[in-house]
Design an enzyme around this catalytic site. Structure first.
Site, PDB file in Angstrom:
ATOM      1  N   ASP A  65     -13.345  61.879   1.763  1.00 29.05           N
ATOM      2  CA  ASP A  65     -14.520  61.528   1.654  1.00 29.05           C
ATOM      3  C   ASP A  65     -14.713  61.090   0.245  1.00 29.05           C
ATOM      4  O   ASP A  65     -16.261  61.457   0.049  1.00 29.05           O
ATOM      5  CB  ASP A  65     -15.565  63.713   0.932  1.00 29.05           C
ATOM      6  N   SER A  66     -13.999  60.480  -0.246  1.00 28.36           N
ATOM      7  CA  SER A  66     -13.906  59.892  -1.095  1.00 28.36           C
ATOM      8  C   SER A  66     -14.721  58.482  -0.619  1.00 28.36           C
ATOM      9  O   SER A  66     -15.291  57.518  -1.283  1.00 28.36           O
ATOM     10  CB  SER A  66     -12.432  58.362  -1.512  1.00 28.36           C
ATOM     11  N   LYS A 134      -8.360  68.792   6.452  1.00 25.06           N
ATOM     12  CA  LYS A 134      -8.524  68.827   5.227  1.00 25.06           C
ATOM     13  C   LYS A 134      -9.682  69.719   4.156  1.00 25.06           C
ATOM     14  O   LYS A 134     -11.438  69.103   4.438  1.00 25.06           O
ATOM     15  CB  LYS A 134      -8.214  67.665   3.981  1.00 25.06           C
ATOM     16  N   GLU A 136     -10.800  71.716   0.133  1.00 32.18           N
ATOM     17  CA  GLU A 136     -10.352  71.493  -1.448  1.00 32.18           C
ATOM     18  C   GLU A 136     -10.689  73.289  -1.918  1.00 32.18           C
ATOM     19  O   GLU A 136     -11.281  73.946  -1.629  1.00 32.18           O
ATOM     20  CB  GLU A 136     -11.630  70.836  -2.498  1.00 32.18           C
ATOM     21  N   GLU A 203      -3.630  66.917  -6.398  1.00 31.89           N
ATOM     22  CA  GLU A 203      -4.211  65.649  -7.175  1.00 31.89           C
ATOM     23  C   GLU A 203      -4.137  66.225  -8.864  1.00 31.89           C
ATOM     24  O   GLU A 203      -5.345  67.460  -8.881  1.00 31.89           O
ATOM     25  CB  GLU A 203      -5.768  65.199  -6.374  1.00 31.89           C
TER      26      GLU A 203
HETATM   27  O1  KIV Z   1     -11.435  61.697  -0.309  1.00 33.12           O
HETATM   28  C1  KIV Z   1     -10.512  61.425   0.025  1.00 33.12           C
HETATM   29  O2  KIV Z   1     -10.031  60.331  -0.689  1.00 33.12           O
HETATM   30  C2  KIV Z   1      -9.098  62.860  -1.173  1.00 33.12           C
HETATM   31  C3  KIV Z   1      -7.188  62.120  -0.884  1.00 33.12           C
HETATM   32  C4  KIV Z   1      -7.929  61.155  -2.541  1.00 33.12           C
HETATM   33  C5  KIV Z   1      -6.311  63.020  -1.205  1.00 33.12           C
HETATM   34  O3  KIV Z   1      -9.429  63.697  -1.550  1.00 33.12           O
END
Ligand code: KIV
Length: 313
Positions: A65-66, A134, A136, A203
């Site tokens: 989600d980056s 994934k 968080e 992280e």
């Molecule tokens: O959103 C993302 O890119 C991430 C990674 C940095 C692990 O969660």
């Protein structure tokens, strides 16, 4: 999970046979940890970045989600939603064959209930061809992870600096820097492991905390700013290649300066067009001279005039 047929033409270096790589699987990721083989993960957000990840031989690809920041230009990750994530992830799927594809459940897509979490995890699998998802944090996310795993979808956890809740953590800062904070982090990681997460992202965590925790964790730990003791490493595609012009976190190593090259290329194109150096002869199509003459005669005979445009320029 299904993998689409690969119809992308790959150029292999002359004289070298194409390297055969078996598609990555969850058991193989676990095996890599057992064997002490470093696990390589990178993010990708579209078809070309997926092709790059494929050809570079990485093991895991995360559509993070980056994307909200490095692709969509927001200053944090919460603004991105499921529709955008599914669209980006489906594009990545089309460029990947070998690495495991993980969809990152965005902020607001899993916190409400187990049903919501399962529904959006299933969407990643059905609409975007993901192998895993994934999410968080510890806390309520542990229950969500359990529910998704029980629904048959592999889950990767994420502890430490969790960007979706960075405001609550005091900003984009390293986590687990006191004994109490490190203990909380350990509890979260162990809880995620206990509900069946196949791997956990650490992280922005002190290297010594990661190292201390490694002997307690049976599932692979993928670090980003968590030191060398982790079982694998992940970096954001745009950070490692120098594509993103924003803030570069301490834990990033730049392996290329692609943005610089892109600006150079587009500037050269701009200059060539302005000075009429582009397009050149080799960029144009030809027409048989007789056909051209006939076309010109037609224009004269018909004495064509332009239609009125509705705009007043
Ligand atoms: O959103 C993302 O890119 C991430 C990674 C940095 C692990 O969660």
């Amino acid at each position: 999970m299904t993998r689409p047929p690969k119809d992308i033409e790959k150029q292999e270096p002359a004289g070298e046979p194409p390297a055969e790589r078996a598609p990555m699987t969850i058991p193989r990721v676990a095996e890599m940890k057992r064997n002490g083989e470093p696990i390589v993960m990178v993010t990708a957000y579209d078809f070309p970045s997926a092709q790059v990840a494929e050809e570079s031989g990485v093991d895991l690809v995360l559509v993070g989600d980056s994307a909200a920041m490095v692709v969509l230009g927001h200053d944090s990750t919460p603004p991105v939603g499921m529709d955008e994530m599914v669209m980006l992830t489906a594009a990545v799927r089309r460029g990947l064959e070998t690495p495991l594809l993980i969809g990152d459940l965005p902020f607001g897509s899993y916190e409400q209930s187990n049903e919501q979490a399962i529904q959006n995890a299933q969407r990643f699998v059905k609409a975007a061809g993901c192998d895993a998802v994934k999410l968080e944090r510890g806390g309520s996310s542990v229950e969500r992870a359990r529910a998704i795993v029980n629904a048959g979808i592999p889950v990767m956890g994420h502890v430490g600096l969790t960007p979706q809740t960075a405001t609550a953590l005091g900003g984009f800062k390293a986590q687990g820097r006191t004994a109490e904070a490190a203990a909380k982090l350990a509890e979260e990681a162990l809880a995620l492991q206990s509900v069946g997460c196949f791997a956990i992202v650490f992280e922005a965590i002190p290297a010594a905390v990661t190292e201390t925790l490694m002997e307690r964790l049976e599932v692979p730990v993928i670090g980003i700013g968590a030191g060398p003791a982790a079982d694998g490493q992940v970096l954001v595609f745009h950070d490692l290649l120098g594509i993103y012009g924003g803030r570069v976190p301490r834990f990033v190593r730049r392996y290329a300066e692609v943005r610089e090259q892109m600006v150079k290329g587009v500037s050269a194109y701009t200059d060539d067009v302005r000075h009429r150096r582009f397009p050149a002869e080799e960029h144009t199509y030809s027409i048989d001279p007789e056909e051209l003459e006939e076309f010109k005669r037609y224009l004269e005979d018909e004495s064509l005039v332009g239609t009125d445009t509705p705009w007043d320029w």
